[in-house]
Design a protein around this motif. Structure first.
Motif, mmCIF file in Angstrom:
data_model
loop_
_atom_site.group_PDB
_atom_site.id
_atom_site.type_symbol
_atom_site.label_atom_id
_atom_site.label_comp_id
_atom_site.label_asym_id
_atom_site.label_seq_id
_atom_site.Cartn_x
_atom_site.Cartn_y
_atom_site.Cartn_z
ATOM 1 N N ARG A 87 35.343 49.387 17.074
ATOM 2 C CA ARG A 87 34.604 50.615 16.776
ATOM 3 C C ARG A 87 33.142 50.306 16.469
ATOM 4 O O ARG A 87 32.250 51.060 16.868
ATOM 5 C CB ARG A 87 35.260 51.350 15.609
ATOM 6 C CG ARG A 87 36.585 51.987 15.974
ATOM 7 C CD ARG A 87 37.126 52.832 14.827
ATOM 8 N NE ARG A 87 38.502 53.145 15.069
ATOM 9 C CZ ARG A 87 39.534 52.526 14.476
ATOM 10 N NH1 ARG A 87 39.341 51.589 13.589
ATOM 11 N NH2 ARG A 87 40.767 52.876 14.773
ATOM 12 N N ILE A 88 32.899 49.219 15.744
ATOM 13 C CA ILE A 88 31.523 48.811 15.450
ATOM 14 C C ILE A 88 30.791 48.485 16.741
ATOM 15 O O ILE A 88 29.657 48.912 16.961
ATOM 16 C CB ILE A 88 31.501 47.607 14.480
ATOM 17 C CG1 ILE A 88 31.969 48.058 13.095
ATOM 18 C CG2 ILE A 88 30.108 46.978 14.405
ATOM 19 C CD1 ILE A 88 32.198 46.927 12.121
ATOM 20 N N ALA A 89 31.459 47.754 17.627
ATOM 21 C CA ALA A 89 30.849 47.391 18.911
ATOM 22 C C ALA A 89 30.564 48.631 19.757
ATOM 23 O O ALA A 89 29.599 48.670 20.517
ATOM 24 C CB ALA A 89 31.754 46.422 19.667
ATOM 25 N N ALA A 90 31.396 49.661 19.600
ATOM 26 C CA ALA A 90 31.209 50.892 20.372
ATOM 27 C C ALA A 90 30.152 51.798 19.740
ATOM 28 O O ALA A 90 29.807 52.832 20.306
ATOM 29 C CB ALA A 90 32.535 51.638 20.489
ATOM 30 N N GLY A 91 29.660 51.413 18.547
ATOM 31 C CA GLY A 91 28.612 52.192 17.900
ATOM 32 C C GLY A 91 29.098 53.381 17.111
ATOM 33 O O GLY A 91 28.328 54.302 16.846
ATOM 34 N N VAL A 92 30.379 53.403 16.717
ATOM 35 C CA VAL A 92 30.904 54.514 15.917
ATOM 36 C C VAL A 92 30.301 54.409 14.512
ATOM 37 O O VAL A 92 30.364 53.350 13.892
ATOM 38 C CB VAL A 92 32.454 54.449 15.852
ATOM 39 C CG1 VAL A 92 33.008 55.536 14.958
ATOM 40 C CG2 VAL A 92 33.043 54.543 17.250
ATOM 41 N N PRO A 93 29.709 55.497 13.972
ATOM 42 C CA PRO A 93 29.113 55.455 12.630
ATOM 43 C C PRO A 93 30.149 55.113 11.558
ATOM 44 O O PRO A 93 31.345 55.396 11.715
ATOM 45 C CB PRO A 93 28.580 56.873 12.416
ATOM 46 C CG PRO A 93 28.463 57.457 13.785
ATOM 47 C CD PRO A 93 29.509 56.786 14.618
ATOM 48 N N ALA A 94 29.688 54.502 10.470
ATOM 49 C CA ALA A 94 30.574 54.033 9.400
ATOM 50 C C ALA A 94 31.454 55.141 8.847
ATOM 51 O O ALA A 94 32.650 54.936 8.638
ATOM 52 C CB ALA A 94 29.760 53.385 8.283
ATOM 53 N N LYS A 95 30.892 56.344 8.591
ATOM 54 C CA LYS A 95 31.704 57.416 8.006
ATOM 55 C C LYS A 95 32.822 57.836 8.965
ATOM 56 O O LYS A 95 33.920 58.162 8.546
ATOM 57 C CB LYS A 95 30.848 58.608 7.603
ATOM 58 C CG LYS A 95 30.181 59.318 8.738
ATOM 59 C CD LYS A 95 29.395 60.507 8.244
ATOM 60 C CE LYS A 95 28.839 61.222 9.471
ATOM 61 N NZ LYS A 95 28.431 62.556 9.164
ATOM 62 N N ASP A 96 32.554 57.811 10.279
ATOM 63 C CA ASP A 96 33.587 58.150 11.253
ATOM 64 C C ASP A 96 34.630 57.040 11.355
ATOM 65 O O ASP A 96 35.806 57.304 11.562
ATOM 66 C CB ASP A 96 32.972 58.426 12.622
ATOM 67 C CG ASP A 96 32.092 59.671 12.608
ATOM 68 O OD1 ASP A 96 32.318 60.540 11.736
ATOM 69 O OD2 ASP A 96 31.198 59.770 13.461
ATOM 70 N N ARG A 97 34.176 55.783 11.206
ATOM 71 C CA ARG A 97 35.128 54.655 11.237
ATOM 72 C C ARG A 97 36.105 54.767 10.075
ATOM 73 O O ARG A 97 37.299 54.574 10.235
ATOM 74 C CB ARG A 97 34.391 53.308 11.156
ATOM 75 C CG ARG A 97 33.733 52.888 12.439
ATOM 76 C CD ARG A 97 33.387 51.414 12.434
ATOM 77 N NE ARG A 97 32.726 50.936 11.236
ATOM 78 C CZ ARG A 97 31.405 50.845 11.074
ATOM 79 N NH1 ARG A 97 30.591 51.222 12.046
ATOM 80 N NH2 ARG A 97 30.903 50.385 9.958
ATOM 81 N N ARG A 98 35.592 55.089 8.886
ATOM 82 C CA ARG A 98 36.473 55.211 7.716
ATOM 83 C C ARG A 98 37.501 56.312 7.940
ATOM 84 O O ARG A 98 38.662 56.159 7.593
ATOM 85 C CB ARG A 98 35.648 55.483 6.457
ATOM 86 C CG ARG A 98 34.997 54.237 5.890
ATOM 87 C CD ARG A 98 34.436 54.489 4.502
ATOM 88 N NE ARG A 98 33.304 55.411 4.518
ATOM 89 C CZ ARG A 98 32.047 55.075 4.779
ATOM 90 N NH1 ARG A 98 31.756 53.820 5.031
ATOM 91 N NH2 ARG A 98 31.101 55.981 4.773
ATOM 92 N N ALA A 99 37.075 57.419 8.514
ATOM 93 C CA ALA A 99 38.008 58.520 8.773
ATOM 94 C C ALA A 99 39.080 58.095 9.775
ATOM 95 O O ALA A 99 40.247 58.470 9.651
ATOM 96 C CB ALA A 99 37.256 59.739 9.288
#
Length: 109
Positions: A87-99
């Motif tokens: 997800r980090i590599a795909a550029g997903v923002p931190a708040k969306d990753r946590r969700a």
């Protein structure tokens, strides 16, 4: 009849365990035979060790089941870390990753 006395290393070889594991069994397993102390030496009666082996359950015991549960937990954590890295590599923002990593439980407000 006299029993043969075994050193900790001999018991370890008999059980295919490290001496440190034998010492741990002495502390943690109340059924493990108590050693005989001769001066500063620790010896075990061979017949007691053999009887302890015979009393052990065959197949998977509780320790193996716990080990399997730990291995499953380690694998689950590895998978979660890999998903987070993706997800980090795909550029997903931190708040969306946590969700995505910790979805709300059903019925939660």
């Amino acid at each position: 009849m006299q029993s043969v006395l075994l050193k900790v290393t001999d018991v370890g070889e008999l059980l295919n365990l490290a001496p440190a594991t034998i010492y741990r069994l002495m502390v943690q397993d109340e059924d493990f035979p108590h050693p005989v102390r001769i001066g500063r030496s620790t010896r075990f009666r061979r017949d007691e060790i053999m009887a302890w082996i015979e009393d052990r359950p065959r197949g998977l015991n509780e320790e193996h089941q716990i080990y399997g549960a730990v291995q499953r937990r380690v694998e689950l954590n590895r998978q979660r870390k890999a998903a987070t890295a993706a997800r980090i590599a795909a550029g997903v923002p931190a708040k969306d990753r946590r969700a995505q990593e910790h979805p709300p439980e059903v019925g939660a407000p």
